[in-house]
Motif scaffolding. Structure first.
Motif: not given
Length: 197
Positions: A146-174
């Motif tokens: 499952c590929r998640f890319l930056s929603s902005s062409d000009s901004a790089s996501p941070s490691h913290q944003q990736i950690i937050s995404l993984l938290r949402r994925v886990s909390e949703s039961g995946f």
């Protein structure tokens, strides 16, 4: 390594001793062949045979010849210190173990987890793009990329944003089983695409 540090004479002696050992039929278990090999040895005995042949050259195989680089060792060291590529984090692949439905079911559920600078752009299974626009007849296993890319062409996501995404994925039961950060190097994509992407 010897060539890299400018010791071309020593490199030739070792390489040619190795070739001569092979010619003499002294082979380790992984390359030993009845009728061709003369002696089956372990790695220690093979290394001792090479040492015993240092300074000898092969009679059948082409002898190794190494040319010293102009400028010697300093030139080699300079080339090793070449500037690094510009490395930009652009997203993350989240791999899931998910046996519960279709690619569209999973895509719709994960799309809701987009946010905080990352959005679901693609899913693949067994190297084939299956969402969005996949084919219903594509056989899928329980292993999803499952590929998640930056929603902005000009901004790089941070490691913290990736950690937050993984938290949402886990909390949703995946069950995420692996992640792989995605980078561009000097503006060029440094990650693979799947078939159909």
């Amino acid at each position: 390594m010897l060539v890299h540090i400018g010791e071309t004479n020593a490199a030739e002696r070792v390489h040619n001793g190795w070739l001569r050992t092979l010619e003499d039929g002294i082979h380790t278990y992984d390359i030993y062949k009845e009728g061709i090999s003369k002696q089956k040895v372990g790695t220690r005995e093979f290394a001792e045979a090479v040492v015993a042949r240092l300074g000898q050259e092969p009679k059948i195989l082409k002898p190794a010849r190494y040319k010293a680089a102009e400028g010697g060792v300093s030139e080699v060291k300079q080339s090793a210190a070449a500037p690094r590529s510009k490395k930009d984090l652009v997203g993350v692949d989240v791999f899931l173990d998910w046996p519960k439905g279709t690619a569209n079911d999973l895509g719709e559920a994960l799309k809701k987890l987009s946010g905080d600078g990352l959005k679901l752009t693609m899913m693949s299974n067994r190297g084939v793009k299956v969402w969005p626009g996949g084919h219903a007849e594509t056989f899928c296993s329980d292993h999803w990329r499952c590929r998640f890319l930056s929603s902005s062409d000009s901004a790089s996501p941070s490691h913290q944003q990736i950690i937050s995404l993984l938290r949402r994925v886990s909390e949703s039961g995946f069950d995420f089983i692996k992640t792989e950060n995605l980078y561009n190097f000097d503006g060029q994509r440094g990650y693979s695409l799947d078939q159909g992407e």
